[in-house]
Design an enzyme around this catalytic site. Structure first.
Site, PDB file in Angstrom:
ATOM      1  N   CYS A   1     -17.657   1.455 -26.836  1.00 50.84           N
ATOM      2  CA  CYS A   1     -18.944   2.134 -26.957  1.00 50.84           C
ATOM      3  C   CYS A   1     -19.547   2.335 -25.585  1.00 50.84           C
ATOM      4  O   CYS A   1     -20.631   1.839 -25.287  1.00 50.84           O
ATOM      5  CB  CYS A   1     -19.875   1.308 -27.833  1.00 50.84           C
ATOM      6  SG  CYS A   1     -19.120   0.893 -29.403  1.00 50.84           S
TER       7      CYS A   1
ATOM      8  N   GLU B   1       5.028  -6.035   1.925  1.00 51.08           N
ATOM      9  CA  GLU B   1       4.538  -6.639   0.680  1.00 51.08           C
ATOM     10  C   GLU B   1       4.176  -5.590  -0.368  1.00 51.08           C
ATOM     11  O   GLU B   1       3.019  -5.486  -0.777  1.00 51.08           O
ATOM     12  CB  GLU B   1       3.275  -7.465   0.960  1.00 51.08           C
ATOM     13  CG  GLU B   1       3.422  -8.523   2.018  1.00 51.08           C
ATOM     14  CD  GLU B   1       2.067  -9.101   2.427  1.00 51.08           C
ATOM     15  OE1 GLU B   1       2.068 -10.217   2.959  1.00 51.08           O
ATOM     16  OE2 GLU B   1       1.020  -8.442   2.222  1.00 51.08           O
TER      17      GLU B   1
ATOM     18  N   TYR C   1      -1.385  -3.062 -11.799  1.00 55.35           N
ATOM     19  CA  TYR C   1      -2.844  -2.953 -11.832  1.00 55.35           C
ATOM     20  C   TYR C   1      -3.286  -2.287 -13.138  1.00 55.35           C
ATOM     21  O   TYR C   1      -4.070  -1.343 -13.122  1.00 55.35           O
ATOM     22  CB  TYR C   1      -3.366  -2.170 -10.632  1.00 55.35           C
ATOM     23  CG  TYR C   1      -2.931  -2.745  -9.299  1.00 55.35           C
ATOM     24  CD1 TYR C   1      -3.576  -3.861  -8.753  1.00 55.35           C
ATOM     25  CD2 TYR C   1      -1.860  -2.196  -8.602  1.00 55.35           C
ATOM     26  CE1 TYR C   1      -3.180  -4.391  -7.530  1.00 55.35           C
ATOM     27  CE2 TYR C   1      -1.459  -2.727  -7.380  1.00 55.35           C
ATOM     28  CZ  TYR C   1      -2.120  -3.820  -6.857  1.00 55.35           C
ATOM     29  OH  TYR C   1      -1.725  -4.345  -5.654  1.00 55.35           O
TER      30      TYR C   1
ATOM     31  N   GLY D   1       0.795  -1.232   0.000  1.00 57.86           N
ATOM     32  CA  GLY D   1       0.000   0.000   0.000  1.00 57.86           C
ATOM     33  C   GLY D   1       0.819   1.270   0.000  1.00 57.86           C
ATOM     34  O   GLY D   1       0.302   2.340   0.304  1.00 57.86           O
TER      35      GLY D   1
HETATM   36  C1  LIG Z   1      -2.822  -5.974  -2.713  1.00 62.97           C
HETATM   37  C2  LIG Z   1      -2.059  -6.401  -1.561  1.00 62.97           C
HETATM   38  C3  LIG Z   1      -0.718  -6.002  -1.396  1.00 62.97           C
HETATM   39  C4  LIG Z   1      -0.043  -5.035  -2.333  1.00 62.97           C
HETATM   40  O1  LIG Z   1      -0.582  -3.774  -2.247  1.00 62.97           O
HETATM   41  P1  LIG Z   1       0.072  -2.572  -3.120  1.00 62.97           P
HETATM   42  O2  LIG Z   1      -0.881  -1.446  -2.927  1.00 62.97           O
HETATM   43  O3  LIG Z   1       0.125  -3.024  -4.523  1.00 62.97           O
HETATM   44  O4  LIG Z   1       1.411  -2.308  -2.565  1.00 62.97           O
HETATM   45  C5  LIG Z   1      -0.007  -6.524  -0.333  1.00 62.97           C
HETATM   46  N1  LIG Z   1      -0.589  -7.372   0.538  1.00 62.97           N
HETATM   47  C6  LIG Z   1      -1.874  -7.759   0.432  1.00 62.97           C
HETATM   48  C7  LIG Z   1      -2.446  -8.694   1.423  1.00 62.97           C
HETATM   49  C8  LIG Z   1      -2.653  -7.288  -0.617  1.00 62.97           C
HETATM   50  O5  LIG Z   1      -3.932  -7.651  -0.712  1.00 62.97           O
END
Ligand SMILES: *Cc1c(COP(=O)(O)O)cnc(C)c1O
Length: 382
Positions: A327, A255, A356, A222
């Site tokens: 369309c 992550e 994404y 995130g």
């Molecule tokens: C989507 C997700 C991420 C990655 O989020 P980003 O916004 O792409 O960094 C990491 N961990 C979990 C559990 C997720 O669902």
């Protein structure tokens, strides 16, 4: 860095629309991120951001592993990178997904609910499984961003409902806490969330699962990618320093997905038509948001650069809306943006399309030709 030459060559060869991924720059960027984190946390790449095989292979030497969010991603990563360290997340894991996880072997399963934990225990039938309990917390820094209650993970009472299930299944080993709470926060807010999660997790585990030694705390992804300001970057140095300063009882893990791969992908297309309708000007581009759904999904203007092949006369200057061939009035890449001398045949290079983007899009809609895919990959080629 804009893949200008590559875009012009693809246009000349009639290969638009196209996705271009710069794997050399992806490796450079991953190196910067890993260097800034500097061992303060293990880094997993969130595969759902972009599961392109060459993107995953380029990232593999830099990251500590991969976070997969479905049985499909799990099978794909295991086949592509059999040695990779894998954490399996995601709400709604089916029995088949969980059987696959046991069969292929994953390093961690991130447990989403007491119901899922019960099914894991039943399916594992006494085999060991290493899990993290996914906590759904509401730290102030996140509440400022969104007040939406999400279905992911477990609040405190729900986490406590896992305790009797764990007591009855001694081979299910809790290794720590997982908590992905942010959807696009800058480094200072991410650091606040991390501190909150570490403090909360240490205290909760102490109270309820004191037997977990050196608990792992996975802080999720995130990290902000700012589509309105593509040149600004998440401050990895500040975030890395903040992680290093945390007093965690065990290893930290993060992550990132979007913030690792977004900047090294482009969707390149060209202008088919320019026209005015009820006083508004539109540029109709080859392809559409069925190839790059990101601006529709997030409600933003996708950042872009115009490349003008030589020999064209500039036609339109002013405010224009960039649309695709679909369309539907929703097929908008960027609304009321300013251009100078745009004409049919000009190339539009949409940036921040490495995460994404293609994999988020509804490819089949209207049956237009799919984009072609290209990689800048000096290291891989040599
Ligand atoms: C989507 C997700 C991420 C990655 O989020 P980003 O916004 O792409 O960094 C990491 N961990 C979990 C559990 C997720 O669902």
């Amino acid at each position: 860095m804009l893949p200008q030459e590559k875009a012009l060559r693809l246009a000349a060869a009639g290969m638009l629309p196209a996705y271009i991924y710069d794997l050399d720059d992806l490796r450079r960027h991953a190196g910067v991120v890993i260097g800034a984190v500097n061992g303060a946390a293990q880094v997993l790449y969130a595969v759902k951001a972009n599961p392109d095989a060459r993107v995953l292979r380029a990232l593999a030497p830099f990251v500590d592993g991969f976070e997969v969010a479905s049985g499909g991603e799990l099978a794909f990563v295991r086949k592509l990178l059999p040695q990779a360290w894998v954490a399996f997340s995601g709400p709604g894991k089916t029995d088949a997904d969980l059987r696959l996880a046991l069969e292929l072997g994953v390093e961690r399963v991130h447990v989403e609910s007491p119901g899922e934990l019960t099914r894991i225990a039943r399916i594992a039938r006494g085999r060991p499984v290493d899990i993290l309990l996914r906590a759904n917390l509401r730290p102030p820094a996140v509440n400022g961003q969104t007040t939406t209650v999400t279905p992911f993970g477990m609040d405190e009472p729900t986490l406590e409902a896992c305790l009797p299930i764990l007591r009855a299944a001694p081979r299910i080993r809790v290794r720590g806490i997982h908590s992905h709470l942010a959807w696009g926060l800058p480094a200072p807010a991410m650091a606040e969330v991390a501190a909150y999660v570490v403090t909360w997790a240490s205290s909760w585990l102490n109270r309820h699962l004191p037997g977990v030694e050196h608990p792992e705390i996975d802080l999720g992804g995130g990290m902000l990618v700012d589509y309105a300001d593509p040149d600004s970057r998440f401050d990895w140095a500040a975030y890395g320093a903040a992680l290093a300063a945390l007093r965690s009882p065990g290893p930290l893990r993060i992550e990132p997905g979007r913030s690792l791969s977004a900047y090294q992908g482009w969707y390149v297309t060209d202008v088919l038509d320019i026209k005015t309708s009820h006083g508004q000007c539109f540029a109709v581009l080859r392809g559409g948001t069925q190839h790059l759904r990101t601006p529709v999904a997030r409600g933003h203007d996708q950042p872009f650069t115009v490349i003008r092949p030589t020999g064209r006369t500039p036609a339109y200057s002013g405010t224009i809306t960039l649309v695709g061939q679909l369309c539907t009035p929703k097929d908008v890449f960027a609304r009321d943006v300013s251009v100078t001398g745009l004409s049919p045949g000009d190339l539009i290079v949409f940036g921040l399309a490495g995460a994404y983007a293609w994999n988020l899009s509804h490819h089949q809609f209207l049956m237009h030709p799919e984009p072609t895919f290209h990689y800048l990959d000096r290291e891989g080629a040599s």
